[in-house]
Motif scaffolding. Structure first.
Motif, PDB file in Angstrom:
ATOM      1  N   MET A  36       0.825  -1.211   0.000  1.00 53.06           N
ATOM      2  CA  MET A  36       0.000   0.000   0.000  1.00 53.06           C
ATOM      3  C   MET A  36       0.861   1.264   0.000  1.00 53.06           C
ATOM      4  O   MET A  36       0.439   2.308  -0.490  1.00 53.06           O
ATOM      5  CB  MET A  36      -0.945   0.003   1.204  1.00 53.06           C
ATOM      6  N   GLN A  37       2.092   1.165   0.517  1.00 53.68           N
ATOM      7  CA  GLN A  37       3.015   2.306   0.510  1.00 53.68           C
ATOM      8  C   GLN A  37       3.722   2.474  -0.829  1.00 53.68           C
ATOM      9  O   GLN A  37       4.453   3.440  -1.022  1.00 53.68           O
ATOM     10  CB  GLN A  37       4.061   2.124   1.612  1.00 53.68           C
ATOM     11  N   GLY A  38       3.499   1.535  -1.757  1.00 54.34           N
ATOM     12  CA  GLY A  38       4.075   1.648  -3.093  1.00 54.34           C
ATOM     13  C   GLY A  38       5.506   1.151  -3.208  1.00 54.34           C
ATOM     14  O   GLY A  38       6.166   1.395  -4.227  1.00 54.34           O
ATOM     15  N   LYS A  39       5.996   0.423  -2.211  1.00 55.00           N
ATOM     16  CA  LYS A  39       7.376  -0.064  -2.238  1.00 55.00           C
ATOM     17  C   LYS A  39       7.476  -1.408  -2.944  1.00 55.00           C
ATOM     18  O   LYS A  39       6.546  -2.209  -2.931  1.00 55.00           O
ATOM     19  CB  LYS A  39       7.906  -0.211  -0.807  1.00 55.00           C
ATOM     20  N   ASP A  40       8.633  -1.669  -3.574  1.00 54.94           N
ATOM     21  CA  ASP A  40       8.907  -2.990  -4.116  1.00 54.94           C
ATOM     22  C   ASP A  40       9.079  -3.963  -2.952  1.00 54.94           C
ATOM     23  O   ASP A  40       9.494  -3.576  -1.847  1.00 54.94           O
ATOM     24  CB  ASP A  40      10.171  -2.978  -4.971  1.00 54.94           C
ATOM     25  N   LEU A  41       8.779  -5.229  -3.215  1.00 54.71           N
ATOM     26  CA  LEU A  41       8.763  -6.193  -2.122  1.00 54.71           C
ATOM     27  C   LEU A  41       9.201  -7.572  -2.586  1.00 54.71           C
ATOM     28  O   LEU A  41       8.806  -8.036  -3.660  1.00 54.71           O
ATOM     29  CB  LEU A  41       7.344  -6.288  -1.537  1.00 54.71           C
ATOM     30  N   ILE A  42      10.028  -8.226  -1.761  1.00 48.73           N
ATOM     31  CA  ILE A  42      10.326  -9.650  -1.893  1.00 48.73           C
ATOM     32  C   ILE A  42       9.735 -10.321  -0.665  1.00 48.73           C
ATOM     33  O   ILE A  42      10.135 -10.026   0.460  1.00 48.73           O
ATOM     34  CB  ILE A  42      11.838  -9.928  -1.956  1.00 48.73           C
ATOM     35  N   ALA A  43       8.776 -11.210  -0.878  1.00 48.12           N
ATOM     36  CA  ALA A  43       8.103 -11.856   0.249  1.00 48.12           C
ATOM     37  C   ALA A  43       8.211 -13.364   0.115  1.00 48.12           C
ATOM     38  O   ALA A  43       7.950 -13.925  -0.949  1.00 48.12           O
ATOM     39  CB  ALA A  43       6.638 -11.440   0.309  1.00 48.12           C
ATOM     40  N   CYS A  44       8.592 -14.005   1.199  1.00 52.37           N
ATOM     41  CA  CYS A  44       8.760 -15.452   1.200  1.00 52.37           C
ATOM     42  C   CYS A  44       7.977 -16.044   2.358  1.00 52.37           C
ATOM     43  O   CYS A  44       8.167 -15.655   3.512  1.00 52.37           O
ATOM     44  CB  CYS A  44      10.240 -15.811   1.322  1.00 52.37           C
ATOM     45  N   ALA A  45       7.061 -16.944   2.046  1.00 50.24           N
ATOM     46  CA  ALA A  45       6.267 -17.606   3.071  1.00 50.24           C
ATOM     47  C   ALA A  45       5.824 -18.952   2.546  1.00 50.24           C
ATOM     48  O   ALA A  45       5.683 -19.146   1.330  1.00 50.24           O
ATOM     49  CB  ALA A  45       5.053 -16.761   3.452  1.00 50.24           C
ATOM     50  N   ARG A 179       7.237   1.694 -11.939  1.00 47.35           N
ATOM     51  CA  ARG A 179       6.178   0.766 -11.554  1.00 47.35           C
ATOM     52  C   ARG A 179       6.547   0.179 -10.196  1.00 47.35           C
ATOM     53  O   ARG A 179       7.673   0.324  -9.724  1.00 47.35           O
ATOM     54  CB  ARG A 179       6.048  -0.370 -12.581  1.00 47.35           C
ATOM     55  N   GLN A 180       5.598  -0.487  -9.588  1.00 48.48           N
ATOM     56  CA  GLN A 180       5.862  -1.223  -8.356  1.00 48.48           C
ATOM     57  C   GLN A 180       5.955  -2.708  -8.700  1.00 48.48           C
ATOM     58  O   GLN A 180       5.102  -3.253  -9.397  1.00 48.48           O
ATOM     59  CB  GLN A 180       4.729  -0.999  -7.347  1.00 48.48           C
ATOM     60  N   THR A 181       7.015  -3.369  -8.216  1.00 44.07           N
ATOM     61  CA  THR A 181       7.228  -4.783  -8.504  1.00 44.07           C
ATOM     62  C   THR A 181       7.226  -5.567  -7.197  1.00 44.07           C
ATOM     63  O   THR A 181       7.916  -5.215  -6.243  1.00 44.07           O
ATOM     64  CB  THR A 181       8.555  -5.013  -9.241  1.00 44.07           C
ATOM     65  N   VAL A 182       6.441  -6.623  -7.191  1.00 43.44           N
ATOM     66  CA  VAL A 182       6.290  -7.463  -5.993  1.00 43.44           C
ATOM     67  C   VAL A 182       6.582  -8.905  -6.381  1.00 43.44           C
ATOM     68  O   VAL A 182       6.057  -9.407  -7.383  1.00 43.44           O
ATOM     69  CB  VAL A 182       4.861  -7.348  -5.421  1.00 43.44           C
ATOM     70  N   LEU A 183       7.426  -9.567  -5.605  1.00 45.02           N
ATOM     71  CA  LEU A 183       7.797 -10.955  -5.877  1.00 45.02           C
ATOM     72  C   LEU A 183       7.447 -11.809  -4.669  1.00 45.02           C
ATOM     73  O   LEU A 183       7.877 -11.519  -3.550  1.00 45.02           O
ATOM     74  CB  LEU A 183       9.293 -11.043  -6.195  1.00 45.02           C
ATOM     75  N   PHE A 184       6.650 -12.845  -4.906  1.00 45.16           N
ATOM     76  CA  PHE A 184       6.285 -13.784  -3.845  1.00 45.16           C
ATOM     77  C   PHE A 184       6.836 -15.160  -4.175  1.00 45.16           C
ATOM     78  O   PHE A 184       6.827 -15.585  -5.336  1.00 45.16           O
ATOM     79  CB  PHE A 184       4.761 -13.875  -3.702  1.00 45.16           C
ATOM     80  N   SER A 185       7.319 -15.846  -3.158  1.00 46.25           N
ATOM     81  CA  SER A 185       7.904 -17.161  -3.366  1.00 46.25           C
ATOM     82  C   SER A 185       7.750 -17.986  -2.095  1.00 46.25           C
ATOM     83  O   SER A 185       7.735 -17.437  -0.984  1.00 46.25           O
ATOM     84  CB  SER A 185       9.390 -17.035  -3.738  1.00 46.25           C
ATOM     85  N   ALA A 186       7.627 -19.301  -2.254  1.00 45.39           N
ATOM     86  CA  ALA A 186       7.530 -20.169  -1.084  1.00 45.39           C
ATOM     87  C   ALA A 186       8.907 -20.534  -0.544  1.00 45.39           C
ATOM     88  O   ALA A 186       9.030 -20.933   0.611  1.00 45.39           O
ATOM     89  CB  ALA A 186       6.751 -21.437  -1.427  1.00 45.39           C
ATOM     90  N   THR A 187       9.911 -20.428  -1.391  1.00 44.08           N
ATOM     91  CA  THR A 187      11.297 -20.670  -0.974  1.00 44.08           C
ATOM     92  C   THR A 187      12.153 -19.537  -1.516  1.00 44.08           C
ATOM     93  O   THR A 187      11.756 -18.830  -2.449  1.00 44.08           O
ATOM     94  CB  THR A 187      11.819 -22.014  -1.513  1.00 44.08           C
ATOM     95  N   MET A 188      13.335 -19.360  -0.960  1.00 41.48           N
ATOM     96  CA  MET A 188      14.180 -18.248  -1.392  1.00 41.48           C
ATOM     97  C   MET A 188      15.641 -18.703  -1.545  1.00 41.48           C
ATOM     98  O   MET A 188      16.521 -18.306  -0.790  1.00 41.48           O
ATOM     99  CB  MET A 188      14.079 -17.104  -0.382  1.00 41.48           C
ATOM    100  N   PRO A 189      15.918 -19.545  -2.559  1.00 37.32           N
ATOM    101  CA  PRO A 189      17.310 -19.900  -2.826  1.00 37.32           C
ATOM    102  C   PRO A 189      18.065 -18.681  -3.350  1.00 37.32           C
ATOM    103  O   PRO A 189      17.454 -17.718  -3.837  1.00 37.32           O
ATOM    104  CB  PRO A 189      17.193 -20.990  -3.899  1.00 37.32           C
ATOM    105  N   PRO A 190      19.390 -18.683  -3.274  1.00 34.94           N
ATOM    106  CA  PRO A 190      20.178 -17.516  -3.710  1.00 34.94           C
ATOM    107  C   PRO A 190      19.879 -17.071  -5.138  1.00 34.94           C
ATOM    108  O   PRO A 190      19.887 -15.879  -5.436  1.00 34.94           O
ATOM    109  CB  PRO A 190      21.625 -18.007  -3.570  1.00 34.94           C
ATOM    110  N   LYS A 191      19.569 -18.032  -6.028  1.00 39.23           N
ATOM    111  CA  LYS A 191      19.327 -17.655  -7.430  1.00 39.23           C
ATOM    112  C   LYS A 191      18.101 -16.749  -7.564  1.00 39.23           C
ATOM    113  O   LYS A 191      18.058 -15.889  -8.452  1.00 39.23           O
ATOM    114  CB  LYS A 191      19.163 -18.900  -8.303  1.00 39.23           C
ATOM    115  N   ILE A 192      17.096 -16.935  -6.699  1.00 43.32           N
ATOM    116  CA  ILE A 192      15.905 -16.089  -6.746  1.00 43.32           C
ATOM    117  C   ILE A 192      16.260 -14.668  -6.332  1.00 43.32           C
ATOM    118  O   ILE A 192      15.861 -13.685  -6.967  1.00 43.32           O
ATOM    119  CB  ILE A 192      14.798 -16.643  -5.831  1.00 43.32           C
ATOM    120  N   ARG A 193      17.011 -14.542  -5.251  1.00 48.17           N
ATOM    121  CA  ARG A 193      17.391 -13.218  -4.764  1.00 48.17           C
ATOM    122  C   ARG A 193      18.239 -12.480  -5.808  1.00 48.17           C
ATOM    123  O   ARG A 193      18.045 -11.292  -6.073  1.00 48.17           O
ATOM    124  CB  ARG A 193      18.160 -13.353  -3.451  1.00 48.17           C
ATOM    125  N   GLN A 194      19.195 -13.177  -6.409  1.00 49.72           N
ATOM    126  CA  GLN A 194      20.053 -12.556  -7.427  1.00 49.72           C
ATOM    127  C   GLN A 194      19.233 -12.142  -8.643  1.00 49.72           C
ATOM    128  O   GLN A 194      19.421 -11.061  -9.198  1.00 49.72           O
ATOM    129  CB  GLN A 194      21.155 -13.534  -7.832  1.00 49.72           C
TER     130      GLN A 194
END
Length: 468
Positions: A36-45, A179-194
């Protein structure tokens, strides 16, 4: 915390109230304010924690507040099933908003292709797409993304595993830089972060229980030979009149073979990539409505299947990737419900199971073989990593069950004397057309797409462009 605390637009809050949404899940509580604040986000759950609502709700709120009817949001998903599920959730949340969305995915014929292009030309505020089909539409000049404000990548780890990295980068090149970019993932291996750093700008990060399974899941395993698996799955399914079960096998050929065996005794359907899209949608609808009790498939159904009330997951084959175990088990114990997950582990897969326990950070209960079954192979645990298992890995030399005095001939062994007869109300003979009609050669075309609707949309003011 309540959803009221987010101060959503009244029409969106009304939809949440109508759907019985009261308190946000942890990932929703943390992610919604950031978006809602318009920030980019990497979320892992972990799967089953409400990630879809975590990004859909704040975006719908912004669209509702702006009153814009132009393309606002692009959501990328790895599979058709997940794209359809996300679109359906958008329909529910936007019931009182009049916001339109359209799912774009491959596997259809020329008619469906034209439907999708027409839907885009008619207009939709949100597009939910698989990368491959979207690339084709972009290359044909059928989409104008100049007004896009949000890009969402759901199940990003799965898209990476499926080889969509290059397609995603191509799609990003079509989008406005602001634009605002949001990434959701169930796991976060290094390749995803890179990978995410290539198109996210100073993202906030949220990580909840990476690689963990839901607390409500009772997990156990059987150390078995392959030759024991078929009878063991029959035994498990016969112990209770389950209302909702998913069985995961490693290949579609194994899915088909096991389905042919189990359908003689149980209410079961097979779900695999050789089915036409309409068939897949019908099977999934029947499973969600409990018209089909048991679903057997590959990892194609380990993601994007949001069915509350799945009681049992059976891993007929041990997943090769520990993260796939998390996704499979995540189909049960959703929305704070309870569930059970049972995994069959043969000797050659014991090292895989060790890696699974390492990822989830717990030791899974070892079940003894049921009475009447021959003893399975010794489970070596950590020692399995260095063990060669030069023989006995497939278990073909092992009998499925011990023969007892007075047993019936092989063709009659599952009778009352064996103790493993399924409940009568849980049987389902195969339909007549499956018994009598010769099996047609599988079509070489991809499964078909969204069917043409013959009835008006049930979503009130929502402009369901696909229905037209």
């Amino acid at each position: 915390m309540s959803f009221i605390n987010f101060n959503f637009e009244p029409s969106l809050q009304e939809g949440l109230d109508a759907m019985g949404f009261d308190r946000p899940t942890p990932i929703q509580e943390m992610a919604i304010p950031v978006i809602m604040q318009g920030k980019d986000l990497i979320a892992c759950a972990q799967t089953g924690t409400g990630k879809t609502a975590a990004f859909v709700l704040p975006i719908l709120n912004k669209i509702s507040k702006s009153g814009s009817n132009k393309l606002n949001t692009l959501i990328l998903a790895p599979t058709r099933e997940l794209a359809i599920q996300i679109d359906q959730q958008i329909q529910g949340f936007s019931y009182f908003l009049g916001v339109s969305s359209v799912p774009i995915y491959g596997g259809g014929d020329g008619i469906v292709w034209e439907q999708q292009k027409k839907a885009l030309e008619t207009g939709a505020e949100i597009v939910v797409a698989t990368p491959g089909r979207l690339i084709a539409l972009l290359a044909g000049g059928k989409m104008d993304l100049s007004t896009l404000e949000h890009l969402v990548l759901d199940e990003a780890d799965r898209m990476m595993d499926m080889g969509f990295s290059d397609d995603i980068l191509k799609i990003v090149n079509y989008l406005p830089q602001k634009r605002q970019t949001v990434l959701f993932s169930a796991t976060m291996p290094p390749k995803i972060r890179q990978f995410s750093m290539k198109f996210l700008h100073n993202p906030e990060e949220i990580s909840l229980s990476i690689g963990k399974t839901a607390e409500g899941v009772t997990q156990s395993m059987y150390s078995v030979y392959d030759g024991q698996k078929e009878e063991l799955v029959r035994h498990i399914l016969s112990q209770k009149a389950y209302e909702s079960v998913i069985i995961f096998a490693s290949t579609k050929d194994k899915v088909k073979a096991l389905y042919k065996v189990l359908r003689k005794e149980f209410d079961i359907e097979a779900f695999h990539s050789d089915l036409e899209q309409l068939e897949r949608e019908k099977i999934m609808s029947n499973f969600k409505n409990k018209a089909v009790k048991i679903l057997i498939g590959t990892d194609i159904i380990s993601r994007g299947i949001d069915v509350v009330g799945i009681e049992l997951i059976i891993n007929y084959d041990t997943p090769s990737d520990p993260e796939d175990y998390v996704h499979r088990v995540g189909r049960t114990a959703r929305a704070d419900k309870e569930g059970e997950a049972i995994t069959f582990v043969n000797p050659k897969d014991q090292h895989k199971f060790v890696r699974i326990e390492s990822l989830i950070g717990m030791e899974i209960t070892r079940n003894p073989m049921p009475e009447g079954f021959e003893r399975g192979p010794e489970y070596l645990g950590e020692k399995a990593k260095s063990s060669g298992f030069s023989s006995g890995g497939d278990g073909k030399s092992k009998n499925k069950k011990k023969k007892k005095p007075g047993n019936k001939p092989a063709g009659e062994k599952r009778n009352s004397e064996s103790g493993f007869k399924p409940r009568a109300d849980f049987k389902n003979a195969p339909p007549a057309h499956k018994q009598e009609a010769p099996k047609q050669e599988a079509k070489k075309t991809e499964p078909s797409d969204t069917p043409k609707s013959e009835t008006p949309s049930k979503y009130g003011q929502r402009k369901n462009v696909i229905d037209s």
